[in-house]
Design an enzyme around this catalytic site. Structure first.
Site, PDB file in Angstrom:
ATOM      1  N   HIS A  19     -37.959  63.097 -14.599  1.00  0.00           N
ATOM      2  CA  HIS A  19     -38.865  62.494 -13.973  1.00  0.00           C
ATOM      3  C   HIS A  19     -40.492  62.930 -14.464  1.00  0.00           C
ATOM      4  O   HIS A  19     -40.564  64.673 -14.074  1.00  0.00           O
ATOM      5  CB  HIS A  19     -39.018  61.555 -12.945  1.00  0.00           C
ATOM      6  CG  HIS A  19     -38.219  62.602 -12.063  1.00  0.00           C
ATOM      7  ND1 HIS A  19     -36.742  63.098 -11.557  1.00  0.00           N
ATOM      8  CD2 HIS A  19     -38.907  63.604 -11.301  1.00  0.00           C
ATOM      9  CE1 HIS A  19     -36.987  64.167 -10.707  1.00  0.00           C
ATOM     10  NE2 HIS A  19     -37.752  64.541 -10.687  1.00  0.00           N
ATOM     11  N   ASP A  29     -44.512  57.772  -5.929  1.00  0.00           N
ATOM     12  CA  ASP A  29     -43.250  58.677  -5.457  1.00  0.00           C
ATOM     13  C   ASP A  29     -43.246  58.217  -3.605  1.00  0.00           C
ATOM     14  O   ASP A  29     -44.735  58.018  -3.487  1.00  0.00           O
ATOM     15  CB  ASP A  29     -44.203  59.959  -5.187  1.00  0.00           C
ATOM     16  CG  ASP A  29     -43.115  60.782  -5.221  1.00  0.00           C
ATOM     17  OD1 ASP A  29     -42.381  61.520  -5.518  1.00  0.00           O
ATOM     18  OD2 ASP A  29     -42.587  61.297  -3.794  1.00  0.00           O
ATOM     19  N   ILE A  30     -42.420  58.040  -3.112  1.00  0.00           N
ATOM     20  CA  ILE A  30     -41.864  57.446  -1.471  1.00  0.00           C
ATOM     21  C   ILE A  30     -43.072  58.441  -0.765  1.00  0.00           C
ATOM     22  O   ILE A  30     -42.990  58.863   0.265  1.00  0.00           O
ATOM     23  CB  ILE A  30     -40.605  57.226  -1.382  1.00  0.00           C
ATOM     24  CG1 ILE A  30     -40.537  56.387  -0.046  1.00  0.00           C
ATOM     25  CG2 ILE A  30     -39.652  58.701  -0.865  1.00  0.00           C
ATOM     26  CD1 ILE A  30     -39.165  55.271  -0.260  1.00  0.00           C
ATOM     27  N   HIS A  50     -43.728  64.381 -12.930  1.00  0.00           N
ATOM     28  CA  HIS A  50     -44.714  63.840 -11.282  1.00  0.00           C
ATOM     29  C   HIS A  50     -46.443  63.580 -12.315  1.00  0.00           C
ATOM     30  O   HIS A  50     -46.385  64.884 -13.224  1.00  0.00           O
ATOM     31  CB  HIS A  50     -44.656  64.709 -10.625  1.00  0.00           C
ATOM     32  CG  HIS A  50     -43.572  64.885 -10.181  1.00  0.00           C
ATOM     33  ND1 HIS A  50     -42.685  64.714  -8.755  1.00  0.00           N
ATOM     34  CD2 HIS A  50     -41.848  65.933 -10.496  1.00  0.00           C
ATOM     35  CE1 HIS A  50     -41.810  64.891  -8.202  1.00  0.00           C
ATOM     36  NE2 HIS A  50     -41.729  65.636  -9.263  1.00  0.00           N
ATOM     37  N   GLU A  52     -34.848  67.687  -7.112  1.00  0.00           N
ATOM     38  CA  GLU A  52     -33.466  66.929  -6.277  1.00  0.00           C
ATOM     39  C   GLU A  52     -33.028  65.435  -7.099  1.00  0.00           C
ATOM     40  O   GLU A  52     -31.971  65.501  -6.184  1.00  0.00           O
ATOM     41  CB  GLU A  52     -35.094  66.150  -5.104  1.00  0.00           C
ATOM     42  CG  GLU A  52     -35.758  67.829  -4.271  1.00  0.00           C
ATOM     43  CD  GLU A  52     -36.512  66.895  -3.586  1.00  0.00           C
ATOM     44  OE1 GLU A  52     -36.576  65.568  -2.717  1.00  0.00           O
ATOM     45  OE2 GLU A  52     -37.029  67.660  -3.227  1.00  0.00           O
ATOM     46  N   VAL A  53     -33.831  65.121  -7.458  1.00  0.00           N
ATOM     47  CA  VAL A  53     -33.157  63.540  -8.555  1.00  0.00           C
ATOM     48  C   VAL A  53     -32.622  63.933  -9.529  1.00  0.00           C
ATOM     49  O   VAL A  53     -33.518  64.272 -10.403  1.00  0.00           O
ATOM     50  CB  VAL A  53     -33.778  62.754  -8.130  1.00  0.00           C
ATOM     51  CG1 VAL A  53     -32.985  61.447  -9.083  1.00  0.00           C
ATOM     52  CG2 VAL A  53     -34.633  62.341  -7.141  1.00  0.00           C
ATOM     53  N   ASN A  79     -39.452  69.134 -13.064  1.00  0.00           N
ATOM     54  CA  ASN A  79     -38.860  70.390 -12.238  1.00  0.00           C
ATOM     55  C   ASN A  79     -37.325  69.678 -12.884  1.00  0.00           C
ATOM     56  O   ASN A  79     -37.123  68.802 -13.200  1.00  0.00           O
ATOM     57  CB  ASN A  79     -38.699  69.943 -10.707  1.00  0.00           C
ATOM     58  CG  ASN A  79     -39.676  70.474 -10.072  1.00  0.00           C
ATOM     59  OD1 ASN A  79     -40.582  70.884  -9.921  1.00  0.00           O
ATOM     60  ND2 ASN A  79     -40.415  69.275  -8.918  1.00  0.00           N
TER      61      ASN A  79
HETATM   62  P1  5GP Z   1     -37.950  66.015  -7.377  1.00  0.00           P
HETATM   63  O1  5GP Z   1     -38.044  67.862  -6.904  1.00  0.00           O
HETATM   64  O2  5GP Z   1     -36.893  65.788  -8.789  1.00  0.00           O
HETATM   65  O3  5GP Z   1     -38.803  66.959  -8.994  1.00  0.00           O
HETATM   66  O4  5GP Z   1     -38.901  64.787  -7.120  1.00  0.00           O
HETATM   67  C1  5GP Z   1     -38.133  63.787  -6.567  1.00  0.00           C
HETATM   68  C2  5GP Z   1     -39.144  62.829  -6.530  1.00  0.00           C
HETATM   69  O5  5GP Z   1     -38.428  62.083  -6.312  1.00  0.00           O
HETATM   70  C3  5GP Z   1     -39.292  63.419  -5.055  1.00  0.00           C
HETATM   71  O6  5GP Z   1     -40.666  63.938  -5.350  1.00  0.00           O
HETATM   72  C4  5GP Z   1     -39.176  63.120  -4.167  1.00  0.00           C
HETATM   73  O7  5GP Z   1     -40.141  62.132  -2.830  1.00  0.00           O
HETATM   74  C5  5GP Z   1     -39.031  61.245  -4.815  1.00  0.00           C
HETATM   75  N1  5GP Z   1     -38.458  60.015  -4.267  1.00  0.00           N
HETATM   76  C6  5GP Z   1     -36.896  60.534  -3.996  1.00  0.00           C
HETATM   77  N2  5GP Z   1     -36.451  59.061  -3.378  1.00  0.00           N
HETATM   78  C7  5GP Z   1     -37.424  58.087  -3.942  1.00  0.00           C
HETATM   79  C8  5GP Z   1     -37.850  56.902  -3.605  1.00  0.00           C
HETATM   80  O8  5GP Z   1     -36.217  56.308  -3.148  1.00  0.00           O
HETATM   81  N3  5GP Z   1     -38.225  56.234  -3.990  1.00  0.00           N
HETATM   82  C9  5GP Z   1     -39.012  56.570  -4.808  1.00  0.00           C
HETATM   83  N4  5GP Z   1     -40.659  56.195  -4.900  1.00  0.00           N
HETATM   84  N5  5GP Z   1     -39.618  57.638  -5.057  1.00  0.00           N
HETATM   85  C10 5GP Z   1     -38.917  58.956  -4.643  1.00  0.00           C
END
Ligand code: 5GP
Length: 120
Positions: free
Chosen positions: A104, A33-34, A106, A99-100, A91
């Site tokens: 996915h 994760d970034i 984690h 968010e994405v 999520n």
């Molecule tokens: P969500 O909130 O959708 O469950 O988690 C999205 C995750 O994607 C977040 O933890 C965020 O830090 C990670 N993320 C967003 N953009 C990028 C990216 O460009 N590269 C990587 N490696 N992780 C990302």
């Protein structure tokens, strides 16, 4: 809701943007994760176009589901997390703060991870 081909994980799968890859098989890609929320914070994504866990669980094939979850377990094991413990989390949708819009999981580890749900 239709799958957004321009979401960030779709771009990572197409190698349009880089990631720190850890592992991949025919069905899944794992990378760091970034913006890590724990000492180890890994994302595992399916290679297929699934918006969320709900979409994946309803529409993915048995091979995709097996290949994906085998990858999650393998990555956690390869990171030596099995003995000390780790957390996996997905999520789905607004209440969870997804968010994405590409499914996915984690993987968090290498530290105590606190309560399952924040009280605030
Ligand atoms: P969500 O909130 O959708 O469950 O988690 C999205 C995750 O994607 C977040 O933890 C965020 O830090 C990670 N993320 C967003 N953009 C990028 C990216 O460009 N590269 C990587 N490696 N992780 C990302």
């Amino acid at each position: 809701m239709t799958y957004d081909n321009n979401n960030i994980f779709a771009k990572i799968l197409r190698k349009e943007i880089p990631c720190k890859k850890i592992y991949e098989n025919d069905y899944a890609l794992a990378f760091y994760d970034i913006n890590p929320q724990a000492k180890v914070h890994i994302l595992v994504i399916p290679k297929g176009k699934y918006i969320s866990f709900s979409d994946f669980s309803k529409n993915a094939t048995k091979n995709e589901i097996e290949g994906f979850f085998k990858a999650v377990g393998k990555v956690a094991g390869d990171q030596n997390l099995d003995e000390e413990g780790y957390r996996i989390l997905a999520n789905h949708g607004t209440n969870a703060g997804q968010e994405v819009p590409h499914f996915h999981i984690h993987i968090f580890g290498k530290q105590p991870l606190g309560p399952m749900i924040s009280k605030t």
